[in-house]
Design a protein around this motif. Structure first.
Motif, PDB file in Angstrom:
ATOM      1  N   ALA A  74     -14.536  10.166  -8.073  1.00 52.45           N
ATOM      2  CA  ALA A  74     -14.590   8.903  -7.160  1.00 52.45           C
ATOM      3  C   ALA A  74     -13.268   8.668  -6.424  1.00 52.45           C
ATOM      4  O   ALA A  74     -13.501   8.191  -5.265  1.00 52.45           O
ATOM      5  CB  ALA A  74     -14.623   7.770  -8.266  1.00 52.45           C
ATOM      6  N   GLU A  75     -12.091   8.832  -6.970  1.00 52.84           N
ATOM      7  CA  GLU A  75     -10.903   8.708  -6.248  1.00 52.84           C
ATOM      8  C   GLU A  75     -10.810   9.545  -4.947  1.00 52.84           C
ATOM      9  O   GLU A  75     -10.665   8.936  -3.827  1.00 52.84           O
ATOM     10  CB  GLU A  75      -9.718   8.817  -6.954  1.00 52.84           C
ATOM     11  N   PRO A  76     -10.876  10.900  -5.035  1.00 57.38           N
ATOM     12  CA  PRO A  76     -10.666  11.453  -3.961  1.00 57.38           C
ATOM     13  C   PRO A  76     -11.822  11.391  -2.788  1.00 57.38           C
ATOM     14  O   PRO A  76     -11.622  11.461  -1.662  1.00 57.38           O
ATOM     15  CB  PRO A  76     -10.691  13.044  -4.370  1.00 57.38           C
ATOM     16  N   LEU A  77     -12.943  11.215  -3.206  1.00 54.33           N
ATOM     17  CA  LEU A  77     -14.180  10.946  -2.357  1.00 54.33           C
ATOM     18  C   LEU A  77     -14.501   9.863  -1.904  1.00 54.33           C
ATOM     19  O   LEU A  77     -14.921   9.731  -0.803  1.00 54.33           O
ATOM     20  CB  LEU A  77     -15.430  11.664  -3.176  1.00 54.33           C
ATOM     21  N   ILE A  78     -14.306   8.614  -2.561  1.00 58.35           N
ATOM     22  CA  ILE A  78     -14.702   7.320  -2.303  1.00 58.35           C
ATOM     23  C   ILE A  78     -13.508   6.219  -2.422  1.00 58.35           C
ATOM     24  O   ILE A  78     -13.049   5.546  -1.587  1.00 58.35           O
ATOM     25  CB  ILE A  78     -15.608   6.719  -3.258  1.00 58.35           C
ATOM     26  N   LEU A  79     -12.821   6.183  -3.553  1.00 57.05           N
ATOM     27  CA  LEU A  79     -12.120   5.050  -3.882  1.00 57.05           C
ATOM     28  C   LEU A  79     -10.490   5.022  -3.127  1.00 57.05           C
ATOM     29  O   LEU A  79     -10.222   3.980  -2.657  1.00 57.05           O
ATOM     30  CB  LEU A  79     -11.577   4.942  -5.422  1.00 57.05           C
ATOM     31  N   HIS A  80     -10.002   6.277  -2.741  1.00 56.77           N
ATOM     32  CA  HIS A  80      -8.827   6.304  -2.139  1.00 56.77           C
ATOM     33  C   HIS A  80      -9.273   5.566  -0.663  1.00 56.77           C
ATOM     34  O   HIS A  80      -8.312   4.788  -0.330  1.00 56.77           O
ATOM     35  CB  HIS A  80      -8.290   7.718  -1.903  1.00 56.77           C
ATOM     36  N   ARG A  81     -10.039   6.044   0.003  1.00 53.00           N
ATOM     37  CA  ARG A  81     -10.413   5.405   1.314  1.00 53.00           C
ATOM     38  C   ARG A  81     -10.955   4.063   1.276  1.00 53.00           C
ATOM     39  O   ARG A  81     -10.416   3.208   2.233  1.00 53.00           O
ATOM     40  CB  ARG A  81     -11.672   6.432   1.936  1.00 53.00           C
ATOM     41  N   TRP A  82     -11.747   3.668   0.174  1.00 54.54           N
ATOM     42  CA  TRP A  82     -12.079   2.334   0.134  1.00 54.54           C
ATOM     43  C   TRP A  82     -10.806   1.453  -0.209  1.00 54.54           C
ATOM     44  O   TRP A  82     -10.733   0.301   0.392  1.00 54.54           O
ATOM     45  CB  TRP A  82     -12.891   1.992  -1.056  1.00 54.54           C
ATOM     46  N   GLN A  89      -0.308  14.251 -12.016  1.00 51.49           N
ATOM     47  CA  GLN A  89      -0.178  14.418 -13.462  1.00 51.49           C
ATOM     48  C   GLN A  89      -1.305  14.068 -14.322  1.00 51.49           C
ATOM     49  O   GLN A  89      -1.474  14.668 -15.527  1.00 51.49           O
ATOM     50  CB  GLN A  89       1.223  13.656 -13.857  1.00 51.49           C
ATOM     51  N   ALA A  90      -1.786  12.954 -13.979  1.00 54.27           N
ATOM     52  CA  ALA A  90      -2.996  12.387 -14.931  1.00 54.27           C
ATOM     53  C   ALA A  90      -4.230  13.289 -14.799  1.00 54.27           C
ATOM     54  O   ALA A  90      -5.011  13.464 -15.936  1.00 54.27           O
ATOM     55  CB  ALA A  90      -3.431  11.103 -14.400  1.00 54.27           C
ATOM     56  N   ILE A 134       3.866   6.089  -5.492  1.00 56.80           N
ATOM     57  CA  ILE A 134       4.347   6.139  -6.766  1.00 56.80           C
ATOM     58  C   ILE A 134       3.141   6.677  -7.639  1.00 56.80           C
ATOM     59  O   ILE A 134       3.112   7.554  -8.332  1.00 56.80           O
ATOM     60  CB  ILE A 134       4.596   4.728  -7.382  1.00 56.80           C
ATOM     61  N   GLU A 135       1.783   6.043  -7.423  1.00 60.05           N
ATOM     62  CA  GLU A 135       0.561   6.304  -8.093  1.00 60.05           C
ATOM     63  C   GLU A 135       0.191   7.649  -7.744  1.00 60.05           C
ATOM     64  O   GLU A 135      -0.538   8.265  -8.546  1.00 60.05           O
ATOM     65  CB  GLU A 135      -0.408   5.323  -7.617  1.00 60.05           C
ATOM     66  N   GLY A 136       0.301   8.099  -6.273  1.00 61.43           N
ATOM     67  CA  GLY A 136       0.058   9.460  -6.047  1.00 61.43           C
ATOM     68  C   GLY A 136       0.697  10.501  -6.862  1.00 61.43           C
ATOM     69  O   GLY A 136       0.114  11.506  -7.298  1.00 61.43           O
ATOM     70  N   LEU A 169       0.776  -1.375   0.029  1.00 66.47           N
ATOM     71  CA  LEU A 169       0.072   0.210   0.066  1.00 66.47           C
ATOM     72  C   LEU A 169       0.988   1.291  -0.091  1.00 66.47           C
ATOM     73  O   LEU A 169       0.692   2.037  -0.744  1.00 66.47           O
ATOM     74  CB  LEU A 169      -0.798   0.065   1.080  1.00 66.47           C
ATOM     75  N   ALA A 170       1.808   1.338   0.922  1.00 70.65           N
ATOM     76  CA  ALA A 170       2.534   2.551   1.013  1.00 70.65           C
ATOM     77  C   ALA A 170       3.570   2.794  -0.341  1.00 70.65           C
ATOM     78  O   ALA A 170       3.352   4.024  -0.699  1.00 70.65           O
ATOM     79  CB  ALA A 170       3.877   2.473   2.135  1.00 70.65           C
TER      80      ALA A 170
END
Length: 156
Positions: free
Chosen positions: A106-114, A56-57, A49-51, A43-44
């Motif tokens: 989705a990512e900032p509101l839901i997916l990141h936490r999930w 950029q994306a 890396i993806e962050g 996870l870390a």
């Protein structure tokens, strides 16, 4: 050089960066993490890396959307969306809308936490699910990109 040519260059470079990054994450980063990184460390590393790429994306997808809109407007190509022969225009818009929704909503509101919650509890199935999702997105993206190149050059 006119504004449509500049918009086209921005569009192509943005899509190369964005989908190229998705390709890297899907075909290199996630498989390497699953194969070579201990479950407790995945996870870390992935978030680190993806962050960086996620930021950029967001820029690339925004530029791709703005330049695509500009070209459609300037070329008065709106009627193409009513013509099934231009399916690749629909495909590009769908892929862009999907990624834009995921990256900005989705990512900032839901997916990141999930993702964080599930990856901490069950790293193996969570990373496999994320890899599967990335593979689907990459496949759809490459079909849209190939269709767009072929369609823009009159091959389909």
């Amino acid at each position: 050089m006119d504004d449509v040519t500049i918009a086209r260059a921005i569009h192509v470079l943005s899509v190369i960066h964005w989908i190229g990054g998705v390709t890297m994450v899907t075909l290199v980063l996630l498989p390497a993490i699953l194969r070579d990184v201990a479950p407790g460390e995945r996870l870390a590393l992935f978030e680190r890396i993806e962050g960086r790429f996620g930021f950029q994306a967001r820029i690339s997808t925004a530029l791709a959307g703005l330049s695509g809109f500009w070209m459609t407007h300037r070329l008065d190509a709106w009627s193409r969306f009513a013509d099934p022969a231009y399916w690749w225009m629909h495909a590009m818009l769908l892929v862009w809308a999907l990624f834009t929704f995921v990256l900005f909503v989705a990512e900032p509101l839901i997916l990141h936490r999930w993702f964080r919650e599930h990856a901490e509890k069950r790293p193996e199935p969570t990373f496999r699910l994320v890899l599967r999702f990335h593979r689907i997105l990459l496949t759809v993206s490459l079909i849209a990109a190939a269709g767009a190149v072929l369609g823009a050059h009159g091959a389909i």
